[in-house]
Enzyme design. Structure first.
Site, PDB file in Angstrom:
ATOM      1  N   LYS A   1       0.804  -1.228   0.000  1.00 32.60           N
ATOM      2  CA  LYS A   1       0.000   0.000   0.000  1.00 32.60           C
ATOM      3  C   LYS A   1       0.838   1.280   0.000  1.00 32.60           C
ATOM      4  CE  LYS A   1      -4.269  -1.691   2.014  1.00 32.60           C
ATOM      5  NZ  LYS A   1      -5.151  -1.764   3.172  1.00 32.60           N
TER       6      LYS A   1
ATOM      7  N   ASP B   1      -9.939   2.987   1.884  1.00 28.15           N
ATOM      8  CA  ASP B   1     -10.026   2.394   3.223  1.00 28.15           C
ATOM      9  C   ASP B   1     -10.583   3.408   4.229  1.00 28.15           C
ATOM     10  OD1 ASP B   1      -9.088  -0.167   2.721  1.00 28.15           O
ATOM     11  OD2 ASP B   1      -6.988   0.361   3.051  1.00 28.15           O
TER      12      ASP B   1
HETATM   13  P1  NAP Z   1       0.084  -4.257   7.896  1.00 25.28           P
HETATM   14  O1  NAP Z   1       0.452  -3.088   7.062  1.00 25.28           O
HETATM   15  O2  NAP Z   1       0.877  -5.505   7.835  1.00 25.28           O
HETATM   16  O3  NAP Z   1       0.136  -3.754   9.428  1.00 25.28           O
HETATM   17  C1  NAP Z   1      -0.156  -4.606  10.485  1.00 25.28           C
HETATM   18  C2  NAP Z   1       0.188  -3.894  11.778  1.00 25.28           C
HETATM   19  O4  NAP Z   1      -0.195  -4.769  12.834  1.00 25.28           O
HETATM   20  C3  NAP Z   1       1.676  -3.620  11.931  1.00 25.28           C
HETATM   21  O5  NAP Z   1       1.846  -2.392  12.583  1.00 25.28           O
HETATM   22  C4  NAP Z   1       2.138  -4.768  12.824  1.00 25.28           C
HETATM   23  O6  NAP Z   1       3.205  -4.415  13.666  1.00 25.28           O
HETATM   24  C5  NAP Z   1       0.918  -4.958  13.694  1.00 25.28           C
HETATM   25  N1  NAP Z   1       0.843  -6.311  14.236  1.00 25.28           N
HETATM   26  C6  NAP Z   1       0.904  -7.474  13.542  1.00 25.28           C
HETATM   27  N2  NAP Z   1       0.762  -8.511  14.385  1.00 25.28           N
HETATM   28  C7  NAP Z   1       0.626  -7.986  15.632  1.00 25.28           C
HETATM   29  C8  NAP Z   1       0.448  -8.522  16.906  1.00 25.28           C
HETATM   30  N3  NAP Z   1       0.386  -9.861  17.091  1.00 25.28           N
HETATM   31  N4  NAP Z   1       0.342  -7.692  17.956  1.00 25.28           N
HETATM   32  C9  NAP Z   1       0.417  -6.368  17.794  1.00 25.28           C
HETATM   33  N5  NAP Z   1       0.587  -5.755  16.593  1.00 25.28           N
HETATM   34  C10 NAP Z   1       0.688  -6.568  15.530  1.00 25.28           C
HETATM   35  O7  NAP Z   1      -1.433  -4.648   7.681  1.00 25.28           O
HETATM   36  P2  NAP Z   1      -2.644  -3.686   7.311  1.00 25.28           P
HETATM   37  O8  NAP Z   1      -2.813  -3.617   5.849  1.00 25.28           O
HETATM   38  O9  NAP Z   1      -2.472  -2.420   8.075  1.00 25.28           O
HETATM   39  O10 NAP Z   1      -3.893  -4.543   7.858  1.00 25.28           O
HETATM   40  C11 NAP Z   1      -4.079  -4.773   9.218  1.00 25.28           C
HETATM   41  C12 NAP Z   1      -5.318  -5.646   9.408  1.00 25.28           C
HETATM   42  O11 NAP Z   1      -6.472  -4.945   8.973  1.00 25.28           O
HETATM   43  C13 NAP Z   1      -5.280  -6.929   8.574  1.00 25.28           C
HETATM   44  O12 NAP Z   1      -5.823  -7.981   9.335  1.00 25.28           O
HETATM   45  C14 NAP Z   1      -6.181  -6.635   7.410  1.00 25.28           C
HETATM   46  O13 NAP Z   1      -6.799  -7.794   6.889  1.00 25.28           O
HETATM   47  C15 NAP Z   1      -7.204  -5.726   8.049  1.00 25.28           C
HETATM   48  N6  NAP Z   1      -7.817  -4.838   7.055  1.00 25.28           N
HETATM   49  C16 NAP Z   1      -9.155  -4.919   6.913  1.00 25.28           C
HETATM   50  C17 NAP Z   1      -9.779  -4.100   6.018  1.00 25.28           C
HETATM   51  C18 NAP Z   1     -11.252  -4.183   5.862  1.00 25.28           C
HETATM   52  O14 NAP Z   1     -11.763  -3.693   4.859  1.00 25.28           O
HETATM   53  N7  NAP Z   1     -11.968  -4.737   6.802  1.00 25.28           N
HETATM   54  C19 NAP Z   1      -9.034  -3.185   5.248  1.00 25.28           C
HETATM   55  C20 NAP Z   1      -7.663  -3.118   5.440  1.00 25.28           C
HETATM   56  C21 NAP Z   1      -7.050  -3.968   6.353  1.00 25.28           C
HETATM   57  P3  NAP Z   1       4.701  -4.258  13.098  1.00 25.28           P
HETATM   58  O15 NAP Z   1       4.684  -2.965  12.351  1.00 25.28           O
HETATM   59  O16 NAP Z   1       5.524  -4.221  14.336  1.00 25.28           O
HETATM   60  O17 NAP Z   1       4.961  -5.446  12.232  1.00 25.28           O
END
Ligand code: NAP
Length: 501
Positions: free
Chosen positions: A293, A329
Site C-alpha cells: 500500500k 479504506d
Molecule cells: P500491515 O500493514 O501488515 O500492518 C499490520 C500492523 O499490525 C503492523 O503495525 C504490525 O506491527 C501490527 N501487528 C501485527 N501482528 C501484531 C500482533 N500480534 N500484535 C500487535 N501488533 C501486531 O497490515 P494492514 O494492511 O495495516 O492490515 C491490518 C489488518 O487490517 C489486517 O488484518 C487486514 O486484513 C485488516 N484490514 C481490513 C480491512 C477491511 O476492509 N476490513 C481493510 C484493510 C485492512 P509491526 O509494524 O511491528 O509489524
C-alpha cells in the site's frame, strides 16, 4: 463475447469404480473430464480402459510419469504399452489424449485429438521454447511451469502466442492463477479445474464452479478489462468474489483476478503500464493490499489528495497511460462507524497497529473530529505517525489505553491481523476486563466475522463492529472509481457472505 474454450476437470482415483463415480460427480460442471490414469493402481487400468466407450461425456486421457508431475514411476515401455491399449476402437470421437513430448514419435494418434504436454515443476520455464513443438504430431500444446511471482508467468504466457498450434499456457501456483483464468479468453482451448468438492491435481487449480460462476472464464475475450488484487499473498483474499459479483451484476466485460506480487517494479512495468507492458492484457485497475500500500505510491502518475495525506494507496485506476492512486479504506472505515455512533466529533479513539490500515483509520478519525492515540508493539518504528498526524504513539500496555484524561477510550480499533482465522485465531488485543467502559470496539479483521476481540467486547458490554462492513464499503468505492457507476452493494455483500460461510 463468449469464447470457444472449455473447462476441463481433472480427476484421480485408485480404482476404476471410484474413478467412474468421480467422473459422474463432476460431469455437471465440466465440459471435459481429464482421467488421470496414472493415479490408478496397476490392476485397475485395464478395467477402466474397457469402460471408456461407456463414458458419455468428453474425456481427456492422461498417463503421466512422475518426473512430469504424474503419480507413478513409469518406464518409457510402460507408457507406450498403455497408449497402445487405449488407441483403436476404444478412442472414439471426442476423446482426447494428453501425452508428453518425448513419446510423440512412438505413437500414431490423430493429431487433432492430441495435447502434447511439457511440465516443469522447478522453474518458470525460461529455458523452454515453443520451437520444440512446431514439428510435432499434435494440434494442441500445453506447457505447465511453476511460478512464485505473477510476472514469472509472462514467459510461458507469451511463449505460446507465436506457436502454429493451439496452446494451453499454465503457470502453476497461486501466482499463476491469472493464466488459468484468462487463458480461454486468449485462445487456449482448455483450462484445467479442480472438482468443486475436492482437491485439484496441480498447485493453483481453481474449482470448476468458481472458474465458471465467479470468474466467468467462458464469457471473457481479448477485450476484457482486467482488474485484480495485488498482494504478497492472495490465497485468502475475498476481493475476487466481491468484485467479480459486481462486474457480473453490472454486465461489464471485466474480470478481477488474484495477482500475487513480490516485487512491484517488474509487475507494473511488464504487465500493467500500457507503454511497457509485455502481455496482451488491458488493465483497468488494481486493489492494493499488504505489503504494497505504501510502496505503490512510487509507481503512480497522480495521487488523490486523501491517499496522499494518508500515505497509502489501496486503489489504482489505469486511465490510458496514467496510473492514478486512491485510498478507499478511510471512507470505508468511517461509514459503518458513523452509521453506528452518528457524529463522533470530540470522541476519544485508540487505534492499535501501525500499518497501512492504521494510517487510513487515523486519517479518517481525525477528519471526523476525534482525538486519536496510536498503540503499536514497536512505538519507535511507529513514530512516523507522531510526525505525520500529530498524535501520541504509545506501546501496547493496558495502562496506555487510559488516555490523558484517565478515561477509557470511546472507540477502540484493532488495525492488526490479531484474531484472523488460522493458528492465532483465538488471540485478542484485549480482554473483556480491559474493554469495560469502552463504548465501541471496531475490529478490522473480517474472517472470522466474529473475532475473539469482538466476543470479549460483547462480554464487556461494548458495541461492536467487525471488518466486513468496511471491506464492502471500501470495495464499493473502488468499483465506483474504476467504472464511474453505482456499485451493486447487495450482490457484493452476498458474494462475500457466501464465501465466508
Ligand atoms: P500491515 O500493514 O501488515 O500492518 C499490520 C500492523 O499490525 C503492523 O503495525 C504490525 O506491527 C501490527 N501487528 C501485527 N501482528 C501484531 C500482533 N500480534 N500484535 C500487535 N501488533 C501486531 O497490515 P494492514 O494492511 O495495516 O492490515 C491490518 C489488518 O487490517 C489486517 O488484518 C487486514 O486484513 C485488516 N484490514 C481490513 C480491512 C477491511 O476492509 N476490513 C481493510 C484493510 C485492512 P509491526 O509494524 O511491528 O509489524
Amino acid at each position: 463475447m463468449p469464447n470457444n474454450g472449455k473447462i476441463c476437470v481433472s480427476v484421480t482415483a485408485q480404482s476404476a469404480s471410484e474413478m467412474l463415480e468421480k467422473i459422474r460427480s463432476v460431469a455437471a460442471s465440466a465440459d471435459v473430464v481429464e482421467i488421470r490414469f496414472d493415479s490408478l493402481e496397476e490392476a485397475e487400468i485395464k478395467p477402466l480402459v474397457d469402460q471408456l466407450p461407456s463414458i458419455a461425456i468428453p474425456i481427456l486421457i492422461t498417463f503421466r510419469p512422475r518426473e512430469q508431475g504424474g503419480y507413478r514411476d513409469l518406464t518409457f515401455a510402460d507408457r507406450v504399452k498403455f497408449w497402445e491399449s487405449v488407441v483403436g476402437e476404444k478412442l472414439g470421437p471426442g476423446v482426447m489424449v494428453d501425452h508428453e513430448i518425448d513419446i510423440d514419435f512412438a505413437l500414431q494418434l490423430d493429431p487433432e485429438s492430441v495435447i502434447l504436454s511439457m511440465h516443469d515443476f522447478n522453474s518458470s520455464g525460461e529455458s523452454m521454447s515453443a520451437d520444440a513443438f512446431m514439428e510435432l504430431n499434435a494440434a494442441t500444446i500445453k506447457i505447465a511451469v511453476a511460478v512464485d511471482d505473477v510476472t514469472d508467468a509472462i514467459h510461458v504466457w507469451n511463449m505460446l502466442r507465436g506457436s502454429n498450434k493451439a496452446a494451453i499456457p499454465i503457470a502453476m501456483g497461486e501466482a499463476g492463477k491469472w493464466t488459468r483464468i484468462l487463458g480461454l479468453a486468449h485462445g487456449a482451448p482448455l483450462t484445467y479445474a479442480a472438482p468443486d468438492e475436492g482437491q485439484g491435481t496441480a498447485p493453483g487449480q481453481i474449482s470448476a464452479g468458481d472458474l465458471c460462476d465467479v470468474f466467468r472464464v467462458k464469457e471473457l475475450d481479448r477485450d476484457t478489462r482486467i482488474f485484480g488484487v495485488v498482494a504478497g499473498d492472495t490465497t485468502y483474499s475475498l476481493s475476487p468474489f466481491m468484485h467479480n459479483a459486481a462486474f457480473k451484476e453490472a454486465r461489464l466485460n471485466s474480470v478481477f483476478v488474484p495477482l500475487q506480487v513480490a516485487d512491484l517494479d517488474p509487475f507494473i512495468r511488464r504487465m500493467v503500464r500500457p507503454d511497457t507492458c509485455e502481455v496482451e492484457l488491458t488493465f483497468g485497475g488494481l486493489s492494493v493490499t499488504n505489503p504494497h500500500k505504501q510502496a505503490m505510491i512510487a509507481y503512480l502518475d497522480e495521487i488523490d489528495p486523501t491517499a496522499s495525506a494518508i500515505g497509502a494507496v489501496n486503489t489504482v485506476k489505469v486511465d490510458g497511460n496514467k496510473l492514478i492512486g486512491y485510498n478507499t479504506d478511510a471512507g470505508g472505515f468511517l461509514e459503518p462507524l458513523q452509521r453506528e455512533l452518528g457524529d463522533v466529533t470530540g470522541a476519544n479513539a485508540v487505534v492499535v497497529g501501525a500499518g497501512g490500515a492504521a494510517r487510513a483509520c487515523v486519517y479518517a478519525l481525525q477528519q471526523a473530529g476525534t482525538n486519536v492515540t496510536l498503540l503499536a508493539r514497536d512505538p519507535a518504528k511507529a513514530s512516523t505517525f507522531k510526525d505525520e498526524f500529530g498524535i501520541s504513539v504509545l506501546g501496547l500496555e493496558t495502562e496506555n489505553w487510559k488516555l490523558e484524561t484517565g478515561r477509557k477510550p470511546d472507540i477502540l480499533v484493532n488495525a492488526t491481523p490479531t484474531g484472523t482465522r488460522g493458528p492465532n485465531q483465538d488471540e485478542s488485543i484485549a480482554t473483556a476486563d480491559e474493554l469495560r467502559n469502552v463504548k465501541l470496539v471496531y475490529d478490522l479483521v473480517y474472517n472470522p466475522l466474529e473475532t475473539r476481540l469482538l466476543q470479549e467486547a460483547k462480554r464487556a458490554g461494548a458495541k461492536t463492529l467487525g471488518g466486513l462492513d468496511m471491506l464492502i464499503a471500501q470495495g464499493v468505492k473502488q468499483f465506483e472509481i474504476w467504472t464511474g457507476r453505482e456499485a451493486p452493494v447487495n450482490e457484493m455483500r452476498s458474494a462475500i457472505e457466501k464465501r465466508l460461510q
